[in-house]
Write an enzyme that holds these catalytic residues in place. Structure first.
Site, PDB file in Angstrom:
ATOM      1  N   THR A  70      -0.111  -0.484   7.090  1.00 48.11           N
ATOM      2  CA  THR A  70      -0.258   0.012   5.720  1.00 48.11           C
ATOM      3  C   THR A  70       0.880  -0.524   4.845  1.00 48.11           C
ATOM      4  OG1 THR A  70       1.067   1.981   6.233  1.00 48.11           O
ATOM      5  CG2 THR A  70      -1.320   2.163   6.492  1.00 48.11           C
ATOM      6  N   ARG A 212       0.872   8.024  -3.946  1.00 50.09           N
ATOM      7  CA  ARG A 212       0.991   9.065  -2.927  1.00 50.09           C
ATOM      8  C   ARG A 212       0.881  10.414  -3.625  1.00 50.09           C
ATOM      9  NH1 ARG A 212      -0.145   5.819   0.242  1.00 50.09           N
ATOM     10  NH2 ARG A 212       1.015   5.092   2.065  1.00 50.09           N
ATOM     11  N   GLU A 241      -2.992  16.420   1.601  1.00 53.57           N
ATOM     12  CA  GLU A 241      -4.207  15.853   2.222  1.00 53.57           C
ATOM     13  C   GLU A 241      -4.260  16.329   3.672  1.00 53.57           C
ATOM     14  OE1 GLU A 241      -4.046  11.573   1.951  1.00 53.57           O
ATOM     15  OE2 GLU A 241      -3.811  11.621  -0.221  1.00 53.57           O
ATOM     16  N   HIS A 258      -8.350   9.090  -0.652  1.00 57.11           N
ATOM     17  CA  HIS A 258      -7.295   8.140  -0.259  1.00 57.11           C
ATOM     18  C   HIS A 258      -7.903   6.861   0.340  1.00 57.11           C
ATOM     19  CE1 HIS A 258      -2.910   7.778   1.458  1.00 57.11           C
ATOM     20  NE2 HIS A 258      -3.405   6.586   1.127  1.00 57.11           N
ATOM     21  N   GLY A 261      -7.268   1.559  -1.211  1.00 57.57           N
ATOM     22  CA  GLY A 261      -6.983   0.253  -0.587  1.00 57.57           C
ATOM     23  C   GLY A 261      -7.956  -0.128   0.508  1.00 57.57           C
TER      24      GLY A 261
HETATM   25  N1  LIG Z   1      -4.196   4.803  -2.262  1.00 55.58           N
HETATM   26  C1  LIG Z   1      -4.096   3.807  -1.418  1.00 55.58           C
HETATM   27  O1  LIG Z   1      -5.032   3.521  -0.674  1.00 55.58           O
HETATM   28  C2  LIG Z   1      -2.861   2.971  -1.365  1.00 55.58           C
HETATM   29  C3  LIG Z   1      -1.666   3.428  -1.855  1.00 55.58           C
HETATM   30  N2  LIG Z   1      -0.548   2.642  -1.842  1.00 55.58           N
HETATM   31  C4  LIG Z   1       0.697   3.180  -2.395  1.00 55.58           C
HETATM   32  O2  LIG Z   1       1.114   2.365  -3.479  1.00 55.58           O
HETATM   33  C5  LIG Z   1       2.500   2.168  -3.390  1.00 55.58           C
HETATM   34  C6  LIG Z   1       2.877   0.882  -4.100  1.00 55.58           C
HETATM   35  O3  LIG Z   1       2.388  -0.231  -3.383  1.00 55.58           O
HETATM   36  P1  LIG Z   1       2.983  -1.701  -3.627  1.00 55.58           P
HETATM   37  O4  LIG Z   1       2.833  -2.096  -5.038  1.00 55.58           O
HETATM   38  O5  LIG Z   1       2.393  -2.586  -2.621  1.00 55.58           O
HETATM   39  O6  LIG Z   1       4.505  -1.457  -3.306  1.00 55.58           O
HETATM   40  P2  LIG Z   1       5.732  -2.370  -3.712  1.00 55.58           P
HETATM   41  O7  LIG Z   1       6.870  -1.927  -2.871  1.00 55.58           O
HETATM   42  O8  LIG Z   1       5.340  -3.802  -3.695  1.00 55.58           O
HETATM   43  O9  LIG Z   1       6.008  -1.963  -5.234  1.00 55.58           O
HETATM   44  C7  LIG Z   1       6.481  -0.713  -5.630  1.00 55.58           C
HETATM   45  C8  LIG Z   1       7.231  -0.896  -6.937  1.00 55.58           C
HETATM   46  O10 LIG Z   1       7.596   0.390  -7.418  1.00 55.58           O
HETATM   47  C9  LIG Z   1       8.881   0.248  -8.009  1.00 55.58           C
HETATM   48  N3  LIG Z   1       9.522   1.558  -8.126  1.00 55.58           N
HETATM   49  C10 LIG Z   1      10.200   2.257  -7.198  1.00 55.58           C
HETATM   50  N4  LIG Z   1      10.628   3.423  -7.723  1.00 55.58           N
HETATM   51  C11 LIG Z   1      10.198   3.459  -9.009  1.00 55.58           C
HETATM   52  C12 LIG Z   1      10.316   4.399 -10.051  1.00 55.58           C
HETATM   53  N5  LIG Z   1      10.973   5.549  -9.906  1.00 55.58           N
HETATM   54  N6  LIG Z   1       9.733   4.114 -11.240  1.00 55.58           N
HETATM   55  C13 LIG Z   1       9.060   2.960 -11.430  1.00 55.58           C
HETATM   56  N7  LIG Z   1       8.944   2.011 -10.468  1.00 55.58           N
HETATM   57  C14 LIG Z   1       9.496   2.269  -9.273  1.00 55.58           C
HETATM   58  C15 LIG Z   1       9.625  -0.716  -7.091  1.00 55.58           C
HETATM   59  O11 LIG Z   1      10.725  -1.307  -7.735  1.00 55.58           O
HETATM   60  C16 LIG Z   1       8.519  -1.718  -6.784  1.00 55.58           C
HETATM   61  O12 LIG Z   1       8.523  -2.809  -7.684  1.00 55.58           O
HETATM   62  C17 LIG Z   1       2.791   2.178  -1.894  1.00 55.58           C
HETATM   63  O13 LIG Z   1       4.132   2.532  -1.606  1.00 55.58           O
HETATM   64  C18 LIG Z   1       1.832   3.200  -1.377  1.00 55.58           C
HETATM   65  O14 LIG Z   1       2.429   4.475  -1.357  1.00 55.58           O
HETATM   66  C19 LIG Z   1      -0.593   1.360  -1.365  1.00 55.58           C
HETATM   67  C20 LIG Z   1      -1.765   0.866  -0.877  1.00 55.58           C
HETATM   68  C21 LIG Z   1      -2.974   1.624  -0.795  1.00 55.58           C
HETATM   69  O1  LIG Z   2      -1.510   1.039   2.610  1.00 57.88           O
HETATM   70  C1  LIG Z   2      -1.213   2.187   2.237  1.00 57.88           C
HETATM   71  O2  LIG Z   2      -0.070   2.516   1.895  1.00 57.88           O
HETATM   72  C2  LIG Z   2      -2.258   3.227   2.179  1.00 57.88           C
HETATM   73  O3  LIG Z   2      -2.113   4.248   1.581  1.00 57.88           O
HETATM   74  C3  LIG Z   2      -3.475   2.907   2.941  1.00 57.88           C
HETATM   75  O4  LIG Z   2      -4.447   2.245   2.285  1.00 57.88           O
HETATM   76  C4  LIG Z   2      -3.996   4.106   3.671  1.00 57.88           C
HETATM   77  O5  LIG Z   2      -4.196   3.608   4.908  1.00 57.88           O
HETATM   78  P1  LIG Z   2      -4.579   4.430   6.215  1.00 57.88           P
HETATM   79  O6  LIG Z   2      -3.387   5.112   6.691  1.00 57.88           O
HETATM   80  O7  LIG Z   2      -5.650   5.361   5.851  1.00 57.88           O
HETATM   81  O8  LIG Z   2      -5.039   3.359   7.108  1.00 57.88           O
END
Ligand SMILES: NC(=O)C1=CN([C@@H]2O[C@H](COP(=O)(O)OP(=O)(O)OC[C@H]3O[C@@H](n4cnc5c(N)ncnc54)[C@H](O)[C@@H]3O)[C@@H](O)[C@H]2O)C=CC1
Ligand SMILES: O=C(O)C(=O)[C@H](O)COP(=O)(O)O
Length: 346
Positions: A70, A212, A241, A258, A261
């Site tokens: 993830t 999150r 969740e 959730h 992605g």
């Molecule tokens: N709902 C879903 O299925 C998914 C959820 N996610 C969530 O999305 C989040 C972000 O993913 P990515 O963009 O790949 O992560 P990333 O690490 O590439 O980017 C996160 C960005 O947030 C910035 N950041 C940190 N604290 C901050 C704040 N207080 N205010 C503004 N910006 C701040 C960081 O500097 C960074 O540029 C993940 O950590 C994960 O929790 C990710 C993939 C799937």
């Molecule tokens: O990549 C992340 O961060 C996510 O939140 C995922 O898309 C959720 O992945 P699973 O844990 O459901 O595989």
């Protein structure tokens, strides 16, 4: 004869079965049910977000590597792992394009009203990393006015044109969060979408959370929705969740379990990342491995707003998925475990 190392893997990671077996004994378990007893004799733990990897799970084990398939890694106690010399790897960016598709589906639904034009809306992106950058790029391609906030990046690279959070909130018609869940430091995000945050948003605006759950506070969001100050909430990641708040679910404009992605290519990239990590640990010939049954995405930057509105519902019917979750909230976890992964087509 040397015995093979033991790997414990979440059984809901697709495309993994059979790949590591020539080199290791692999036991597949339900992520939320993995116990200290299960991991005790293992060297590697391959996880998703459903396994809390902390002292309670790991103390006394032989784990050398935790590889999560993830992007987010807030389920892993990285301080504890560091203190124990346990390597932690993530699948950075793996499903960013899946989340982009999710955001586009929300925007298309918002834009279904006659006369709604991207050029008349300001899209505010909080967190401009792998996901936020893609949302920014496609937001601009589709004609939105886009504003961004990312203090950690702004400190590293001044001159990016990012705004403060307060500035962004006061300007945006749609605010979307793409931050990691963090509980410490100047940029901590725990509870960042608070009463003050919603009060600063424009009346009648939209709020999207697919980062999150605990990044937002349910009570203040509910208040803002009840008063009509926030008109639209699109929620994919929830507090507590799978036991999510039923009133928030009922009031949400888009509600999903959730799965933002959950694209085929996002899952494939997540699995490829964990295989690469294990490969590097043991020196296996699998560092370039990618599921042979999956065709990687060829990004299409020629998408248009009208074209997207016509094509996207064929790949992702977010309205139908919202209706279903509202009718069956108790099936939250089951829905995500049996989700038909979407195809990335742009
Ligand atoms: N709902 C879903 O299925 C998914 C959820 N996610 C969530 O999305 C989040 C972000 O993913 P990515 O963009 O790949 O992560 P990333 O690490 O590439 O980017 C996160 C960005 O947030 C910035 N950041 C940190 N604290 C901050 C704040 N207080 N205010 C503004 N910006 C701040 C960081 O500097 C960074 O540029 C993940 O950590 C994960 O929790 C990710 C993939 C799937
Ligand atoms: O990549 C992340 O961060 C996510 O939140 C995922 O898309 C959720 O992945 P699973 O844990 O459901 O595989």
């Amino acid at each position: 004869m040397q015995t093979k190392p033991l790997i414990i893997a979440d059984r809901d990671i697709p495309f993994l079965e059979g790949v590591l077996e020539p080199y290791a004994e692999v036991r597949y378990l339900k992520g939320s049910a993995i116990t200290a007893n299960d991991v005790r004799g293992a060297e590697v733990l391959i996880t998703r977000t459903r396994t809390r990897c902390d002292r309670a799970l790991l103390e006394g084990s032989r784990i050398r590597l935790i590889a999560t398939a993830t992007i987010g890694f807030d389920h892993i106690d990285t301080d504890y792992c560091r203190s124990r010399g346990i390597r932690v790897t993530t699948a950075a960016g793996c499903n960013a394009r899946g989340v982009l598709q999710y955001i586009m589906a929300v925007l298309c639904r918002l834009g279904a009203e006659p006369g709604w034009q991207p050029s008349e809306r300001t899209l505010g992106i909080v967190g401009v990393g792998h996901v936020g950058s893609l949302v920014e790029e496609y937001g601009r391609l589709l004609g939105f006015r886009v504003v961004c906030c990312d203090p950690p990046r702004m400190r590293l690279t001044p001159g990016l044109g990012f705004l403060t959070l307060d500035e962004l909130l006061s300007l945006s018609d749609i605010v979307t969060l793409h931050v990691p869940f963090t509980t410490e430091g100047p940029d901590k995000t725990a509870g960042m979408a608070s009463g003050e945050f919603f009060a600063r948003m424009r009346p009648g605006s939209a709020f999207i959370n697919c980062s999150r759950g605990p990044v937002m506070q349910d009570g203040p969001l509910l208040d803002a929705l009840r008063k009509g100050h926030i008109t639209y909430a699109a929620i994919d990641t929830w507090n507590h969740e799978p036991g999510i708040d039923r009133e928030l679910l009922a009031r949400a404009f888009c509600a999903t379990p959730h799965i933002a992605g959950y694209s085929v290519q996002g899952k494939a990239a997540g699995t490829a990342a964990v295989v690469r990590s294990v490969s590097e640990l043991y020196g296996l010939p699998l560092t370039e491995w990618y599921p042979p049954q999956v065709t990687p995405t060829v990004p299409d930057r020629s998408v248009t707003w009208d074209g997207l509105q016509r094509s996207l519902p064929r790949y992702f019917d977010i309205e139908a998925e919202t209706t279903y979750l509202k009718q069956h909230p108790e099936r939250f976890e089951e829905l995500r475990n049996n989700y038909p992964y979407r195809t990335e087509y742009f």
